[in-house]
Design an enzyme around this catalytic site. Structure first.
Site, PDB file in Angstrom:
ATOM      1  N   ASN A 101     -56.646 -18.710  -8.307  1.00 39.16           N
ATOM      2  CA  ASN A 101     -55.374 -19.264  -7.835  1.00 39.16           C
ATOM      3  C   ASN A 101     -55.727 -20.461  -6.968  1.00 39.16           C
ATOM      4  OD1 ASN A 101     -52.791 -19.821  -6.968  1.00 39.16           O
ATOM      5  ND2 ASN A 101     -52.893 -18.358  -5.272  1.00 39.16           N
ATOM      6  N   GLY A 102     -55.190 -21.635  -7.325  1.00 44.17           N
ATOM      7  CA  GLY A 102     -55.465 -22.844  -6.548  1.00 44.17           C
ATOM      8  C   GLY A 102     -55.714 -24.019  -7.489  1.00 44.17           C
ATOM      9  N   GLU A 488     -22.543 -24.110  -3.208  1.00 43.21           N
ATOM     10  CA  GLU A 488     -23.132 -23.191  -4.196  1.00 43.21           C
ATOM     11  C   GLU A 488     -23.658 -21.908  -3.578  1.00 43.21           C
ATOM     12  OE1 GLU A 488     -26.531 -24.505  -6.407  1.00 43.21           O
ATOM     13  OE2 GLU A 488     -27.228 -25.780  -4.807  1.00 43.21           O
TER      14      GLU A 488
HETATM   15  C1  AGP Z   1     -29.154 -27.070  -7.311  1.00 37.57           C
HETATM   16  O1  AGP Z   1     -29.226 -26.281  -6.128  1.00 37.57           O
HETATM   17  C2  AGP Z   1     -28.560 -26.300  -8.468  1.00 37.57           C
HETATM   18  N1  AGP Z   1     -29.248 -25.095  -8.683  1.00 37.57           N
HETATM   19  C3  AGP Z   1     -28.366 -27.167  -9.716  1.00 37.57           C
HETATM   20  O2  AGP Z   1     -27.471 -28.206  -9.364  1.00 37.57           O
HETATM   21  C4  AGP Z   1     -29.636 -27.830 -10.293  1.00 37.57           C
HETATM   22  O3  AGP Z   1     -30.085 -28.829  -9.410  1.00 37.57           O
HETATM   23  C5  AGP Z   1     -29.275 -28.491 -11.636  1.00 37.57           C
HETATM   24  O4  AGP Z   1     -28.836 -27.484 -12.522  1.00 37.57           O
HETATM   25  C6  AGP Z   1     -30.454 -29.237 -12.267  1.00 37.57           C
HETATM   26  O5  AGP Z   1     -31.500 -28.328 -12.523  1.00 37.57           O
HETATM   27  P1  AGP Z   1     -32.959 -28.930 -12.890  1.00 37.57           P
HETATM   28  O6  AGP Z   1     -33.419 -29.694 -11.684  1.00 37.57           O
HETATM   29  O7  AGP Z   1     -33.797 -27.733 -13.186  1.00 37.57           O
HETATM   30  O8  AGP Z   1     -32.784 -29.833 -14.078  1.00 37.57           O
END
Ligand code: AGP
Length: 608
Positions: A101-102, A488
């Site tokens: 791991n690393g 969220e």
């Molecule tokens: C961010 O907190 C959310 N979980 C969501 O907006 C996320 O950033 C978006 O779905 C994009 O995901 P990704 O960076 O894996 O492409």
């Protein structure tokens, strides 16, 4: 990140190793494997994908006999997640096996040396150099060979090592990656963290950097870096397994917020050498950069907001027009994109369907593509012409935090690299900005150390209605991400608004007691934003401001102020987002929300 386990005792090792690996699944991984020794033969089984695949392939370990062995869950860094790249790795003579791991930073030069000496490499991994070094140095004494081999390594490593000449003996080595020994009765263990041990023993020895241990079923000796046996205290593990997975934090999200200084350092460190920015994963020549007439950044959610914040640094330093487009919109906009467009694709997971679709659309129109992603070998990483990994380590919480700040950091690195290549920055400014980038982790840590203030603020600015986030320029970009974090995970409606726009309508919504979070870190326009604070205060708002240390005027206007250190203004967004992440976290905690798994949300939105 990767996880390692080891067992030596009098029962079949494989089932113990598989159970230990299952406890490490939460760390995030994309392949797994075990190796066990019996009667002078090492048997290995490894698979890409889940541990369930490994259990099926080995019939729950039955097909990998032996009472001592090592196991590994791999979070791909060097080399895609394939069976061949999975650990354990085995020496050419089949006598040695290693899990790691690393990151071995000097693996390329070691690989060249070993290849020149006739060692055959099977995988693309950095780890494989270790097992060939041990074979090369082995003259009958495994401890000596381990010491000689590890003395050649630069970087971070927690190693599990076994040799078919030494039945029942394991070596565990620690340098900058956690490694814990588990003491049993007639059996002994090692693992990357306690979650893999507590089912068998709660008596643990925490190795420190430079230390290593020799384990047999009935004995365990710890050595210092000179090979001298040392005494180590035995700790009693009191954590529950669930608490251990989160490193003692109540939620993965808080753990990942706290990991940001290290994650940002991981994004920066490999790309600044000899006081210059090196983007091995994106070596555009000056001519190729001059051929770019515009940059389009596309992403979804927080990744999109990272683009909104990072674009300012790119435009300021590179003088190339930048637009930031929602992927779900871009793909249907008949976009003006051609071979003179550089498409920068941001994604933590690398699997977001809307982002993939937008990327394909732009590539079909001739755009050159640079992906900035966290998951190695992900779809977006594979699709892009160039890929820069954020090296944030696995992000488990649905709400991204270190994913956002490391994407932002890589955008800053890109801006600095391109500006220097295009000869648009003086040497003095270039080196000043490099220094500023390298201080980002420390600056973020200072804000995290202020953490105790945030739970109080969360209680005061929690809302049954809505919360406004206001700012200008880079502050507005940060307000967008701050509002999303609040929405969220706490399910409170939050709206980010350009502070200068309020008077054009939205200020009608500001009533007595309306919580307003005001981002006021951009010094050039802080006074303007303070005027907006006065405007909303005049209508009864309750204002929590985020400002740079030294801005004392704001104390006369805002009800509360959270200060951030005087970070380089171009890079301020990566620091000023931290208090907003914590504010959302503590409000959601007060509201009893499921912080790591918010309702209706997925960590990676792989559907359109
Ligand atoms: C961010 O907190 C959310 N979980 C969501 O907006 C996320 O950033 C978006 O779905 C994009 O995901 P990704 O960076 O894996 O492409």
């Amino acid at each position: 990140m990767c996880g390692i386990v080891g067992f030596t005792g009098r029962q079949s090792a494989a089932p113990v190793l598989l159970e230990g690996l299952k406890k490490l699944e939460y760390r995030g991984y994309d392949s797994a494997g075990i190796a066990c020794e019996q009667k002078g033969t090492i048997s290995v089984s490894k698979v890409s994908g889940r541990i369930a695949n490994l259990c099926e392939k080995t019939e729950n370990g039955r097909l990998v006999p032996g009472c001592s062995g090592i196991g590994h869950t791999r979070w791909a860094t060097h080399g895609a997640p394939t069976d061949i790249n999975a650990h354990p790795h085995v020496s050419n003579d089949g006598r040695f096996s290693v899990v790691h791991n690393g990151i071995i930073e000097n693996y390329m030069e070691l690989r060249k040396e070993l290849t020149a000496r006739g060692y055959q490499f099977q995988s693309e991994t950095d780890t494989e150099v270790i097992v060939h070094l041990i074979e090369m140095y082995y003259k009958g004494n495994l401890k000596d060979a381990v010491m000689k081999a590890t003395s050649r390594l630069e970087g971070s490593y927690a190693l599990g090592i076994m040799c078919s000449d030494c039945p029942g003996t394991l070596f565990a080595v620690r340098e900058a990656s956690p490694l814990i020994l588990g003491i049993g009765v007639g059996e002994n263990f090692f693992a990357s963290d306690v979650t893999a041990l507590v089912a068998y023993t709660r008596n643990a020895i925490y190795l420190d950097d430079g230390e290593f241990a020799e384990l047999t079923a009935d004995d365990m000796t710890v050595f210092d870096c000179t090979g001298t046996p040392i005494h180590k205290p035995v700790s009693r593990i009191t954590w529950s397994i669930e608490a251990a997975e989160k490193g003692g934090y109540e939620h993965f999200m808080l753990k990942e917020i706290m990991e940001q200084p290290r994650a940002v350092k991981s994004a920066i460190a490999p790309r600044i050498q000899d006081d210059r920015v090196h983007l091995d994963d994106f070596e555009f020549t000056a001519d190729e950069l001059r051929d770019i007439r515009k940059i389009v950044i596309t992403a979804c959610g927080s990744a999109y907001y990272a683009g909104c914040a990072g674009r300012y640094a790119i435009e300021k330093l590179c003088r190339i027009p930048v637009t930031v487009e929602l992927a779900s919109e871009l793909r249907y906009n008949d976009p003006q994109i051609d071979e003179h467009t550089l498409l920068i694709v941001l994604s933590q997971s690398g699997e977001t369907a809307d982002t993939i679709a937008a990327m394909r659309e732009c590539q079909a129109r001739g755009a050159k593509s640079l992906a900035i992603v966290n998951v190695v070998g992900s779809t977006i990483a594979k699709l892009a012409d160039h890929t820069m990994y954020t090296w944030a380590g696995p992000e488990i919480a649905v709400a991204t935090t270190k994913g956002y700040t490391t994407q932002l950091t890589v955008l800053y690195l890109f801006a600095l690299y391109a500006a220097e290549k295009l000869d648009l920055i003086s040497s003095e400014s270039y080196h000043k900005l490099i220094d500023a980038l390298e201080t980002l982790p420390k600056m973020m840590q200072q804000v995290l150390d202020m953490n105790p203030a945030l739970p109080k603020m969360a209680k005061k600015y929690n809302s049954k209605g809505s919360v406004f986030y206001i700012g200008r320029n880079t502050d507005y970009a940060v307000a967008l991400e701050g509002a999303l974090k609040m929405k969220e995970i706490s399910y409170i409606h939050a709206e980010a608004y350009a502070a200068g726009e309020l008077k054009h309508g939205t200020i009608a919504l500001i009533d007595e007691g309306q919580p307003v979070i005001a981002l006021c870190c951009n010094e050039q326009i802080a006074e303007k934003t303070m005027n907006n604070i006065i405007e909303v205060k005049a209508r009864g708002a309750k204002v929590l401001a985020v400002a740079r240390k030294g801005n004392r005027a704001i104390l006369s206007h805002a009800d509360d102020v959270i200060y951030i250190p005087k970070v380089e203004p171009l890079f301020s967004a990566a620091v000023e987002i931290v208090p907003l992440q914590l504010l959302a976290y503590y409000v959601a905690k007060d509201n009893g929300c499921d912080i790591d798994k918010p309702k209706n949300l997925a960590k990676s939105v792989t559907v359109e």
